[in-house]
Design a protein around this motif. Structure first.
Motif, PDB file in Angstrom:
ATOM      1  N   MET A   1      70.540  60.860 -32.067  1.00  0.00           N
ATOM      2  CA  MET A   1      69.372  60.205 -31.748  1.00  0.00           C
ATOM      3  C   MET A   1      69.130  58.788 -31.579  1.00  0.00           C
ATOM      4  O   MET A   1      68.002  58.408 -31.121  1.00  0.00           O
ATOM      5  N   SER A   2      70.196  58.053 -32.196  1.00  0.00           N
ATOM      6  CA  SER A   2      69.800  56.771 -32.318  1.00  0.00           C
ATOM      7  C   SER A   2      70.071  56.016 -30.769  1.00  0.00           C
ATOM      8  O   SER A   2      69.556  55.209 -30.467  1.00  0.00           O
TER       9      SER A   2
ATOM     10  N   LYS B   1      68.750  57.971 -28.034  1.00  0.00           N
ATOM     11  CA  LYS B   1      67.758  58.940 -27.331  1.00  0.00           C
ATOM     12  C   LYS B   1      67.343  58.415 -25.988  1.00  0.00           C
ATOM     13  O   LYS B   1      67.092  59.427 -25.007  1.00  0.00           O
ATOM     14  N   GLU B   2      67.211  57.156 -25.681  1.00  0.00           N
ATOM     15  CA  GLU B   2      67.011  56.761 -24.532  1.00  0.00           C
ATOM     16  C   GLU B   2      67.900  56.977 -23.424  1.00  0.00           C
ATOM     17  O   GLU B   2      67.401  57.225 -22.019  1.00  0.00           O
TER      18      GLU B   2
ATOM     19  N   MET C   1      69.829  59.944 -23.496  1.00  0.00           N
ATOM     20  CA  MET C   1      69.676  61.561 -23.444  1.00  0.00           C
ATOM     21  C   MET C   1      69.092  61.982 -22.177  1.00  0.00           C
ATOM     22  O   MET C   1      68.054  62.687 -22.519  1.00  0.00           O
ATOM     23  N   SER C   2      69.700  61.836 -20.986  1.00  0.00           N
ATOM     24  CA  SER C   2      68.791  62.413 -19.958  1.00  0.00           C
ATOM     25  C   SER C   2      70.009  62.807 -18.961  1.00  0.00           C
ATOM     26  O   SER C   2      71.147  62.420 -18.799  1.00  0.00           O
TER      27      SER C   2
ATOM     28  N   GLU D   1      67.987  66.111 -22.068  1.00  0.00           N
ATOM     29  CA  GLU D   1      66.689  65.977 -22.349  1.00  0.00           C
ATOM     30  C   GLU D   1      66.410  67.359 -23.389  1.00  0.00           C
ATOM     31  O   GLU D   1      65.709  67.176 -24.544  1.00  0.00           O
TER      32      GLU D   1
ATOM     33  N   ARG E   1      67.828  66.430 -26.814  1.00  0.00           N
ATOM     34  CA  ARG E   1      67.061  65.306 -27.423  1.00  0.00           C
ATOM     35  C   ARG E   1      65.955  66.172 -28.098  1.00  0.00           C
ATOM     36  O   ARG E   1      65.517  65.844 -29.252  1.00  0.00           O
ATOM     37  N   SER E   2      65.486  66.943 -27.187  1.00  0.00           N
ATOM     38  CA  SER E   2      64.173  67.710 -27.962  1.00  0.00           C
ATOM     39  C   SER E   2      64.540  68.358 -29.190  1.00  0.00           C
ATOM     40  O   SER E   2      63.753  68.506 -30.185  1.00  0.00           O
TER      41      SER E   2
ATOM     42  N   GLN F   1      65.023  66.186 -32.140  1.00  0.00           N
ATOM     43  CA  GLN F   1      63.852  65.381 -32.235  1.00  0.00           C
ATOM     44  C   GLN F   1      63.119  66.498 -33.331  1.00  0.00           C
ATOM     45  O   GLN F   1      62.309  66.064 -34.349  1.00  0.00           O
TER      46      GLN F   1
END
Length: 336
Positions: free
Chosen positions: A95-96, A98-99, A101-102, A176, A179-180, A183
């Motif tokens: 998650m570091s 996360k930008e 992660m798409s 995504e 990431r969800s 999170q």
């Protein structure tokens, strides 16, 4: 396609070599571990790599960041650097970044190498790289159903449930979605052993009906400590030699010396009254005099004299003159 590489740990089991160089930048057969890792992933996924995101600690320094960006660019990808300040688990590390992660992503931990010949199932929600092992109790493993789908994740099983060990490389069709789920773990403080675990996120995804399948690798090579790193170097040299890759620089200077393949010999190496090989990596600018070396990994600009080395690992700019055999000395060390 994006690749995310968590590599913020220093690799304490590989000291003294990791006191000056992060473990993923230790060379195996002439290339940093992380470079070989992303090359191998690129070969398996057979898709254009848009971005490689490296998750590091700020203490690694700007030179390390420059080297990582160069690794990405050599594969035609954009390199991005993220920082993980605290070691709070696998999910926290991912998650570091996360930008990034798409879309479709691969998450790969930079302390392992592999050899594989399988086609990535891009229709699956996730592919988890696994290797059949003799002692599954030391690993996290996956269980499969009769449709070759993963139905359970078991961490270090005390009783046999599966011999397919998770090697630390994962494909996700939707960054995504991952990431969800991760999170959610962070927001709700879902921890085990004080850390946020990727496997908890995977379990939640599976419970929601997402399809997980295995990607089975033929070879799995660890770089956790000195002995296994030297062994991995030897195995990788063997694979590359059998693949027909040229591993000895054309400018190597030989004087009454012999090279026994497979070996990697870097640029501007000088060998005088030496026998090198089999299974030796010798970094650029190194000198070997009156010595015999086999099954060893020696980095750049080191000088070896009067030595008989086997299962040795020597760092950059080191100097060794002596009769020890199985040694491990770091950068700029001098033993004379």
């Amino acid at each position: 396609m994006k690749i995310i590489v968590p590599m913020a740990g220093r690799g304490s089991r590989l000291r003294p070599h990791t006191l000056t160089v992060p473990k993923p930048l230790i060379p195996i057969a002439g290339k940093p571990i992380v470079h070989r890792l992303v090359e191998d992933i690129a070969g398996v996924i057979n898709q254009e790599i848009e971005e490689i995101a490296f998750i590091i600690h700020k203490d690694f320094g700007k030179q390390v960041e420059v080297e990582l960006i160069e690794i990405a660019e050599k594969l035609g990808a954009r390199g991005v650097i993220y920082y993980q300040e605290q070691p709070l688990g696998t999910a926290h590390a991912i998650m570091s970044a996360k930008e990034s992660m798409s879309g479709p992503i691969v998450v790969a931990y930079a302390d392992t190498l592999f050899r594989a010949d399988f086609t990535l199932d891009t229709e699956a929600d996730s592919v988890i790289w696994v290797k059949q092992v003799e002692d599954p109790s030391a690993f996290g493993v996956v269980q499969l159903n009769d449709k070759n789908q993963i139905v359970d994740f078991v961490e270090k099983p005390k009783e046999f449930v599966s011999d397919l060990a998770i090697i630390g490389i994962y494909y996700f069709k939707s960054g995504e979605t991952l990431r969800s789920e991760l999170q959610y773990l962070l927001d709700n403080n879902v921890v085990k052993g004080g850390e946020y675990q990727l496997t908890d996120g995977l379990e939640n995804m599976k419970e929601k009906g997402l399809k997980f399948v295995p990607g089975k690798v033929d070879e799995w090579m660890d770089c956790g400590n000195k002995n296994v790193t030297v062994e991995t170097n030897s195995r990788m040299l063997g694979f590359l030699h059998n693949d027909g890759e040229h591993l000895v620089d054309y400018d190597v200077k030989l004087e009454n010396s012999t090279i026994i393949p497979p070996c990697y010999i870097g640029k501007d190496v000088i060998l005088i009254n030496a026998t090198v090989g089999p299974n030796v990596s010798l970094g650029k600018g190194s000198h070997v005099v009156d010595s015999a070396i086999k099954n060893s990994l020696i980095q750049n600009h080191s000088h070896i004299k009067n030595a008989k080395l086997d299962n040795a690992m020597i760092g950059n700019h080191a100097s060794f003159d002596g009769n020890f055999t199985s040694i491990s000395i770091g950068d700029y060390s001098v033993l004379e």
